[in-house]
Design a protein around this motif. Structure first.
Motif, PDB file in Angstrom:
ATOM      1  N   HIS A  90       0.826  -1.200   0.000  1.00  0.00           N
ATOM      2  CA  HIS A  90       0.000   0.000   0.000  1.00  0.00           C
ATOM      3  C   HIS A  90       0.864   1.256   0.000  1.00  0.00           C
ATOM      4  CE1 HIS A  90       0.964  -0.624   4.250  1.00  0.00           C
ATOM      5  NE2 HIS A  90       0.684   0.636   4.460  1.00  0.00           N
ATOM      6  N   GLU A  94      -2.638   5.023   2.445  1.00  0.00           N
ATOM      7  CA  GLU A  94      -3.630   4.102   1.903  1.00  0.00           C
ATOM      8  C   GLU A  94      -3.800   2.918   2.841  1.00  0.00           C
ATOM      9  OE1 GLU A  94      -4.542   1.803  -2.345  1.00  0.00           O
ATOM     10  OE2 GLU A  94      -2.500   2.347  -1.797  1.00  0.00           O
ATOM     11  N   SER A  95      -5.042   2.467   2.997  1.00  0.00           N
ATOM     12  CA  SER A  95      -5.317   1.311   3.845  1.00  0.00           C
ATOM     13  C   SER A  95      -4.694   0.055   3.237  1.00  0.00           C
ATOM     14  CB  SER A  95      -6.826   1.112   3.983  1.00  0.00           C
ATOM     15  OG  SER A  95      -7.138  -0.191   4.391  1.00  0.00           O
ATOM     16  N   GLU A  97      -5.639  -2.971   3.648  1.00  0.00           N
ATOM     17  CA  GLU A  97      -6.723  -3.829   3.181  1.00  0.00           C
ATOM     18  C   GLU A  97      -7.266  -3.347   1.841  1.00  0.00           C
ATOM     19  OE1 GLU A  97      -6.459  -2.333   6.213  1.00  0.00           O
ATOM     20  OE2 GLU A  97      -7.633  -3.430   7.721  1.00  0.00           O
ATOM     21  N   ASP A  98      -7.444  -2.017   1.702  1.00  0.00           N
ATOM     22  CA  ASP A  98      -7.960  -1.473   0.442  1.00  0.00           C
ATOM     23  C   ASP A  98      -6.974  -1.705  -0.699  1.00  0.00           C
ATOM     24  OD1 ASP A  98     -10.269  -0.633   1.640  1.00  0.00           O
ATOM     25  OD2 ASP A  98      -9.615   1.440   1.915  1.00  0.00           O
ATOM     26  N   ALA A  99      -5.688  -1.507  -0.429  1.00  0.00           N
ATOM     27  CA  ALA A  99      -4.678  -1.718  -1.470  1.00  0.00           C
ATOM     28  C   ALA A  99      -4.683  -3.162  -1.939  1.00  0.00           C
ATOM     29  CB  ALA A  99      -3.301  -1.329  -0.941  1.00  0.00           C
ATOM     30  N   ARG A 101      -7.152  -5.306  -1.733  1.00  0.00           N
ATOM     31  CA  ARG A 101      -8.410  -5.601  -2.423  1.00  0.00           C
ATOM     32  C   ARG A 101      -8.376  -5.088  -3.856  1.00  0.00           C
ATOM     33  NH1 ARG A 101     -11.379  -3.931   1.151  1.00  0.00           N
ATOM     34  NH2 ARG A 101     -11.712  -1.776   0.491  1.00  0.00           N
ATOM     35  N   GLN A 102      -7.907  -3.853  -4.050  1.00  0.00           N
ATOM     36  CA  GLN A 102      -7.836  -3.297  -5.401  1.00  0.00           C
ATOM     37  C   GLN A 102      -6.896  -4.117  -6.281  1.00  0.00           C
ATOM     38  OE1 GLN A 102      -9.794  -0.946  -6.521  1.00  0.00           O
ATOM     39  NE2 GLN A 102     -10.709  -0.531  -4.523  1.00  0.00           N
ATOM     40  N   THR A 135     -18.745  -5.903   6.866  1.00  0.00           N
ATOM     41  CA  THR A 135     -18.733  -4.790   5.916  1.00  0.00           C
ATOM     42  C   THR A 135     -19.707  -3.699   6.343  1.00  0.00           C
ATOM     43  OG1 THR A 135     -18.135  -6.302   4.114  1.00  0.00           O
ATOM     44  CG2 THR A 135     -19.063  -4.173   3.489  1.00  0.00           C
ATOM     45  N   ARG A 142     -17.608   4.365   9.704  1.00  0.00           N
ATOM     46  CA  ARG A 142     -17.017   5.431   8.896  1.00  0.00           C
ATOM     47  C   ARG A 142     -18.041   6.493   8.509  1.00  0.00           C
ATOM     48  NH1 ARG A 142     -13.970   0.940   5.101  1.00  0.00           N
ATOM     49  NH2 ARG A 142     -12.241   0.490   6.525  1.00  0.00           N
ATOM     50  N   TYR A 197      -6.019  -5.004  12.652  1.00  0.00           N
ATOM     51  CA  TYR A 197      -6.901  -4.734  11.523  1.00  0.00           C
ATOM     52  C   TYR A 197      -8.336  -4.637  12.030  1.00  0.00           C
ATOM     53  CZ  TYR A 197      -2.849  -6.138   8.760  1.00  0.00           C
ATOM     54  OH  TYR A 197      -1.596  -6.227   8.218  1.00  0.00           O
ATOM     55  N   ARG A 199     -11.289  -4.999  10.679  1.00  0.00           N
ATOM     56  CA  ARG A 199     -12.218  -6.083  10.333  1.00  0.00           C
ATOM     57  C   ARG A 199     -11.992  -7.284  11.251  1.00  0.00           C
ATOM     58  NH1 ARG A 199     -15.566  -7.640   6.054  1.00  0.00           N
ATOM     59  NH2 ARG A 199     -15.058  -5.779   4.850  1.00  0.00           N
TER      60      ARG A 199
END
Length: 321
Positions: A90, A94-95, A97-99, A101-102, A135, A142, A197, A199
């Motif tokens: 990442h 940037e998160s 987890e988001d990095a 996932r993308q 989710t 948020r 994390y 989640r």
């Protein structure tokens, strides 16, 4: 890792009737319990129709073990497998987890495009009811709007691939029980117990408490997410109709004829079409300026996402950096 006796053919896996109409399709296979259960169930029901893609993130020492499990599993099930390696590190701010996932979605799309003649356009994902609840709780934490509260759809298109989630109403433990009954092993991601994390912290600390207080929370939370998704669909339709009225780029006077809620709704759509996204504060500031824009000399220059929205005579224009 669970015990691994000889796999049985008649394990009691949740229904996959939603896939009846599909031709050849692929399963996103991480090697964990959920995706192992999905691949196992699909391959046993539709031998010869199922393929698999494993994304090797290279983020931890255990990643090679995940790949080895996936290779052995697919060989045993006679499922063609593609291993896609990615750099999921990442960027600053940037998160992780988001990095990841993308990077994973890009890799899945590339795998289908570059293998099996590029003819496979459908991908099965193993997210289940617990994932959906996590989710939703993340979205609530948020302050998300309806798109976030709608959570994960059962069917969605992304990067030219149609993704299917058949088990969004199935508890995760039900999948593990089915694997145990089948004698099928899986691998445990060691990061799943790392409560740094968010989640994982929700899964380990919050869900057990919620289940004690509200035993049917998986069903009721999913129903709320479904209501949010339906409401968001209606808002999208209204925004598309309003964009026809105000134009693209939006005419300021036409915007001023709409209620503030509809202005906000149509401006979000317009910004999305311009590859930009406003925070709640930025959008509110823009609405204030649109309302105040009653003279020729009134300038609008609002920071939005990575760019600006500015007045250009009678209309608004978006300038991305």
């Amino acid at each position: 890792m669970a015990a691994s006796p000889t796999p049985k053919l008649n394990a009691n896996f949740p229904t996959l009737d939603a896939f009846q109409h599909l031709g050849p399709f692929a399963v996103a296979l991480s090697g964990g319990a959920d995706s192992t259960a999905l691949l196992f169930a699909c391959a046993k029901r539709w031998p010869g129709r199922v393929h698999a893609v494993h994304v090797h993130h290279g983020l931890q020492a255990a990643a090679d073990g995940f790949e080895a499990h996936c290779v052995a599993l697919c060989e045993g099930l006679h499922v063609p497998l593609v291993v896609q390696r990615v750099n999921a590190a990442h960027a600053v701010g940037e998160s992780p987890e988001d990095a990841a996932r993308q990077a994973r979605y890009r890799a899945l799309a590339e795998a289908l495009k570059n293998n099996w003649g590029g003819q496979i356009k459908d991908m099965a994902l193993a997210q289940h009811a617990d994932d959906q609840v996590e989710t939703l709780l993340l979205a609530l934490s948020r302050g998300a709007g309806l798109p976030g509260l709608a959570c994960m759809p059962a069917v969605a298109e992304r990067h030219g691939v149609t993704y299917h989630r058949p088990w969004l109403d199935v508890p995760g433990e039900a999948l593990r029980e089915a694997l145990r009954a089948a004698g099928q092993a899986w691998v445990e991601d060691p990061t799943n117990t790392d409560t740094r994390y968010t989640r994982n912290r929700i899964r380990a600390e919050l869900l057990p408490v919620i289940e004690q207080a509200f035993p049917a929370f998986r069903q009721t939370f999913a129903r709320s997410a479904s209501h949010a998704a339906q409401a968001q669909t209606l808002l999208q339709e209204v925004a598309e109709q309003d964009l026809q009225i105000v134009g693209n780029p939006p005419a300021i006077k036409a915007l001023q004829q709409l209620s503030e809620a509809r202005q906000s709704n149509v401006l979000r759509l317009w910004l999305a079409l311009e590859h930009s996204q406003a925070s709640a504060a930025q959008l509110q500031a823009l609405l204030v300026q649109v309302k105040a824009c009653t003279t020729r000399g009134h300038n609008i220059d609002i920071k939005v996402g990575r760019g600006f929205v500015r007045r250009d005579r009678a209309v608004l224009r978006c300038y991305n950096l």
